[in-house]
Write an enzyme that holds these catalytic residues in place. Structure first.
Site, PDB file in Angstrom:
ATOM      1  N   ALA A   1       0.952  -1.098  -0.107  1.00 31.59           N
ATOM      2  CA  ALA A   1      -0.064   0.027  -0.108  1.00 31.59           C
ATOM      3  C   ALA A   1       0.964   1.159   0.053  1.00 31.59           C
ATOM      4  O   ALA A   1       1.827   1.355   0.683  1.00 31.59           O
ATOM      5  CB  ALA A   1      -0.793  -0.029   1.344  1.00 31.59           C
TER       6      ALA A   1
ATOM      7  N   SER B   1       2.665  -2.359   4.091  1.00 32.37           N
ATOM      8  CA  SER B   1       2.410  -0.797   4.026  1.00 32.37           C
ATOM      9  C   SER B   1       3.702  -0.557   3.162  1.00 32.37           C
ATOM     10  O   SER B   1       4.972  -1.222   3.709  1.00 32.37           O
ATOM     11  CB  SER B   1       2.583  -0.006   5.416  1.00 32.37           C
ATOM     12  OG  SER B   1       3.873  -0.243   6.004  1.00 32.37           O
ATOM     13  N   ASP B   2       4.192   0.710   2.581  1.00 31.60           N
ATOM     14  CA  ASP B   2       5.432   1.269   2.181  1.00 31.60           C
ATOM     15  C   ASP B   2       5.742   1.650   3.565  1.00 31.60           C
ATOM     16  O   ASP B   2       5.148   1.741   4.522  1.00 31.60           O
ATOM     17  CB  ASP B   2       5.007   2.354   1.359  1.00 31.60           C
ATOM     18  CG  ASP B   2       6.417   2.491   0.395  1.00 31.60           C
ATOM     19  OD1 ASP B   2       7.330   2.177   0.780  1.00 31.60           O
ATOM     20  OD2 ASP B   2       6.014   3.484  -0.633  1.00 31.60           O
ATOM     21  N   TRP B   3       7.335   2.054   3.536  1.00 30.24           N
ATOM     22  CA  TRP B   3       7.758   2.096   4.556  1.00 30.24           C
ATOM     23  C   TRP B   3       7.759   3.458   5.206  1.00 30.24           C
ATOM     24  O   TRP B   3       7.967   4.496   4.678  1.00 30.24           O
ATOM     25  CB  TRP B   3       9.601   1.791   4.420  1.00 30.24           C
ATOM     26  CG  TRP B   3       9.971   0.724   4.470  1.00 30.24           C
ATOM     27  CD1 TRP B   3      10.941   0.161   5.474  1.00 30.24           C
ATOM     28  CD2 TRP B   3       9.695  -0.774   4.171  1.00 30.24           C
ATOM     29  NE1 TRP B   3      11.469  -0.987   5.418  1.00 30.24           N
ATOM     30  CE2 TRP B   3      10.232  -1.758   4.474  1.00 30.24           C
ATOM     31  CE3 TRP B   3       8.477  -0.999   3.436  1.00 30.24           C
ATOM     32  CZ2 TRP B   3      10.040  -2.915   4.465  1.00 30.24           C
ATOM     33  CZ3 TRP B   3       8.214  -2.302   3.062  1.00 30.24           C
ATOM     34  CH2 TRP B   3       8.907  -3.405   3.610  1.00 30.24           C
TER      35      TRP B   3
END
Length: 846
Positions: A192, A224-226
């Site tokens: 995401a 999630s993206d970081w």
């Protein structure tokens, strides 16, 4: 162990609700949490669309570097891309990586997108097909692939906060379509993005459930993206399954408390944990008893876990050991990477100059700074350190060794900031060997740790207990006298000194928490100093470590810029005295990089002047373009040939030499339409207004937008020349097709040239008189054929049923119009000479 739902539920029952919640955020920057009660070990993740970096930013831990994603899409060759995915999987296994954070399935919506090199194309169908091929190749070898960044994360400006406003049809038919293809290919994770869509941030978006999990049946992990998770309850109630990185994400203990007080349902957490355990079982990371060892042998020689605290300068592991030398790249892997270079290179124009005949050459002039230091990859989190890089100059010299003399003229330095210190321009002041000296100092300035490093770009200087300051020193060896530009990049309190004299000092707080900026590409502060040839100078840069500033430190130096007229004049003299000239121009890391969109497509006045000067001096001039995305080529009609090299990876120079001298055909076709000038492009907006970025163009992205506005680009989507010519002779279409079923069309082509070759036959659709809005025409499928001179070949192109359907917003369902459709075939979106009609009937029609 088994991976049945019953077995997963049995394991789930061993954990308390709190233990389940705690599994759902990272243990470190790149690792998930282990759970000994289940025999669950940590899962290791790595960036890597073009190479598998592993857990550390260390130039001594090398990675095979493939051509950029835009170059892979330009191959229009799914079998080759699948093989390259297998190579990435082998690299992942060598480094102990379980999950590869690739492919990137966002689209080239605007030519200004700063991350084009990491994305495949402007078209959802081509992106979906190439992306699915990479997924299959990676996962066939037991490494999980990740489709990212879900969804509409197609530009970099304000990417952490931008709210993309996109119509439901465009979202479904254009931006979600490549992700649907990846799910159909069995992708194990979906990432995401940072952005919001229609008012809701993606990590809390209902789109994670529908269509991803519900309609498409995705049973993997949504990660999630970081740093993209910024809250607890709304994201935990969404379809997000794993918050990265850890251990300080908004999940962890906060999520455990939310489950305990009932604000996040236990059922929601249980579903997330089931998905994580299912992934671990597929990876062989789940079993009875204690988890298997998963230490340094799985993270690459000497690599260590990098925790979130490590990345902000707080919390220090024991003093590290320098990594062992990496293993040599296998010849078969180098050969595959080299073949990919030729397969993706696009011959944009050719006036009888290419291929060059080595037997007829006595002197070849190779011109340009990019010739000697060819840019092999884009900038940002996807960057790796290759074991070697073959420049265009290296490749040409190797190809002509013993046959012809190669003269190199560097030309002007490309526009842009000073580059990081290179090991051939400085020495470690302690050992005298090429490179720089890295020291970690305590608060009193005492040395805690020291080591020699190869260059001035140190994104993760090794941390040791008590570390307070990073110091990088180098003895400069000027080869040019005059006013040099010296710089240090990073955040927090920094200083730069030359021979004991302070050049700059100050406190430079980060203006953003974008991890690509903080940890990978921090801005530099510059000062000028006069240097003399033969007089070494000691350059010392320092930056203090402070929470929230990362620890990336970059030291740079650039010699005085030469007189603007001198480099083109010198290049023209060399070109005039050569049998052929190869001039290489391209972008810099500050032009194409994660975290930033471009503001222009020009290569700069100095590079354009260089090409014009060389072309005027020698009609047999080949311009090689070294970029990851579209650039303006105002001199394209003045040169003998234009060859698009992309960012070609570590074997770039050899693969391009294969093309230049005819050992291989330029196999590429453009995956994105290239404008002659930025002003011509239908979609250029990447900057939000009041936080919102409207996708007002709707369905009309890429070639669709060009056709809608009746504009003619420099080069159409699908364009690319080979070393022979083709005639498209006949298109055969079935008289009728049922809605919801694939359609097979056949296109006969003839090789009308003097050399065997490969043609990419492309099929487009149109729907005259449609009851719904449609593009003028849109890409629907392709097939490649090979033929010898004079031979015919028939391309069998499967047009998937999805190419004929549209999303009905009122019914919230897919529908296919019955009636007359138009099928077009040719060699690009702008050249479709064959046309036939197709009658589409209802699914129950006879």
């Amino acid at each position: 162990m088994g991976t049945s739902d019953e077995e997963i539920d049995r394991l789930l029952g061993k954990l308390t609700p709190r233990a389940r919640a705690l599994l759902l955020d990272g243990a470190t920057t790149w690792r998930t949490r282990a759970e000994p009660a289940l025999g669950l070990r940590e899962l290791v993740m790595s960036d890597g669309p073009a190479g598998v970096r592993g857990e550390a930013w260390d130039e001594r831990i090398t990675s095979v570097l493939l051509p950029s994603a835009s170059a892979l899409a330009a191959t229009w060759d799914e079998d080759l891309v699948e093989s390259l995915g297998g190579l990435l999987a082998a690299e992942a296994r060598r480094k102990g990586v379980d999950v590869l954070l690739a492919p990137t399935l966002n689209l080239h919506r605007s030519p200004l997108g700063g991350r084009h090199f990491e994305c495949f194309s402007e078209d959802p169908e081509l992106t979906g097909r190439i992306g699915a091929a990479l997924v299959r190749g990676v996962q066939a070898h037991g490494v999980a692939a990740t489709a990212k960044h879900y969804v509409a994360n197609d530009s970099e400006t304000d990417r952490l906060t931008v709210d993309v406003r996109v119509g439901e049809r465009a979202l479904r038919e254009v931006y979600l379509a490549p992700f649907e293809a990846a799910v159909a290919a069995g992708v194990r994770l979906v990432m995401a993005g940072y952005n919001a869509v229609d008012g809701t941030t993606m990590t809390a978006s209902p789109l994670l459930s529908d269509p991803l999990k519900d309609e498409w049946g995705f049973d993997g992990v949504v990660v999630s993206d970081w740093g993209a998770v910024r809250s607890t309850e709304d994201t935990a109630r969404s379809g997000l399954d794993l918050a990265m990185p850890g251990p300080d994400s908004p999940w962890g203990e906060a999520l455990a408390r939310a489950v305990a007080d009932g604000t996040v349902p236990e059922d929601a957490v249980d579903d997330k944990v089931r998905r994580l355990l299912r992934l671990a079982a597929w990876l062989g990371a789940l079993g009875e008893g204690e988890p298997p060892a998963h230490g340094a042998d799985r993270t690459g020689a000497g690599a260590r876990p990098a925790s979130g605290a490590d990345r902000t300068g707080a919390g220090a592991p024991p003093a590290p050991r320098p990594p062992a030398p990496p293993p040599a790249v296998a010849p078969r892997d180098r050969a595959l990477a080299r073949r990919a270079v030729a397969a993706g290179s696009v011959l944009l124009a050719n006036r009888g100059v290419l291929p060059l005949d080595p037997g007829g050459l006595r002197t070849v002039a190779v011109i340009g700074a990019h010739a000697a230091r060819t840019r092999t990859q884009g900038g940002g989190s996807a960057g790796v350190f290759p074991p070697h890089e073959v420049s265009v100059l290296d490749g040409v010299r190797a190809a002509l060794r013993g046959r012809a003399r190669v003269v190199h003229v560097p030309g002007p330095r490309p526009d842009g900031p000073a580059p990081p210190l290179h090991h051939d321009a400085c020495t470690d002041p302690r050992s005298g060997l090429p490179g720089v000296l890295l020291r970690m100092l305590d608060a009193d300035g005492r040395e805690l740790y020291a080591e020699r490093r190869r260059g001035g770009r140190l994104l993760e200087p090794q941390l040791v207990p008590g570390a307070h300051t990073v110091e990088i020193s180098a003895r400069l060896r000027p080869r040019t006298a005059g006013r040099w530009t010296l710089g240090v990049a990073g955040f927090g309190r920094m200083s730069l000194a030359l021979d004991g004299r302070t050049l700059l000092a100050g406190d430079f707080p980060p203006p953003t928490d974008d991890p690509a900026v903080v940890h990978v590409n921090p801005p530099a502060q510059y000062a000028g100093a006069d240097l003399a040839v033969g007089q070494d100078a000691l350059l010392v840069a320092r930056r203090e470590l402070a929470p929230g500033t990362g620890r990336a430190t970059v030291v740079s130096a650039a010699p005085p810029a030469p007189d603007a007229a001198a480099p083109p004049a010198e290049a023209a003299r060399a070109a005039a005295g050569a049998d052929a000239a190869i001039v290489v121009v391209g972008t810099t890391e500050h032009g194409e990089c994660e975290g930033y969109d471009r503001t222009a497509l020009t290569l700069g006045a100095t590079q354009d002047a260089l090409v014009r000067a060389v072309a005027a001096a020698n009609p047999r001039t080949v311009a090689v373009v070294n970029s990851g995305g579209p650039v303006e080529l105002p001199w394209r009609d003045a040169v003998g040939a234009v060859l698009l090299a992309w960012f070609p990876g570590q074997e770039g120079g050899d693969g391009l030499a294969d093309v230049l001298f005819g050992r291989a055909e330029p196999g590429g076709r453009l995956p994105t339409t290239w404008p002659a000038a930025l002003a011509d492009a239908p979609v250029t907006r990447t900057r939000p207004a009041e936080g919102r970025l409207p996708y007002d163009e709707g369905l009309h992205v890429g070639h669709r937008g060009w056709l809608r506005h009746a504009r003619v680009p420099a080069y159409w989507f699908g364009h690319g020349l080979g070393y022979t010519t083709w005639a498209h002779e006949e298109l055969t279409v079935p008289p009728r097709a049922r809605a919801g079923e694939d359609v097979t069309v056949r296109v006969r082509v003839r090789n009308t040239g003097a050399r065997a070759g490969r043609e990419v036959v492309q099929v487009y659709l149109a729907r005259p008189g449609s009851a719904v809005e449609r593009p003028v025409r849109w890409f629907a499928g392709y097939a490649a054929v090979h033929a010898r001179p004079g031979e015919t070949a028939t391309a069998t192109v499967r047009v998937p049923a999805r190419a004929l359907r549209h999303w009905c917003v009122r019914e919230r369902a897919w529908r296919t119009e019955e009636g007359r459709w138009r099928v077009l075939a040719g060699r690009s979106a702008g050249e479709v000479p064959l046309v036939a009609d197709l009658e589409v009937v209802g699914p129950g029609s006879g």
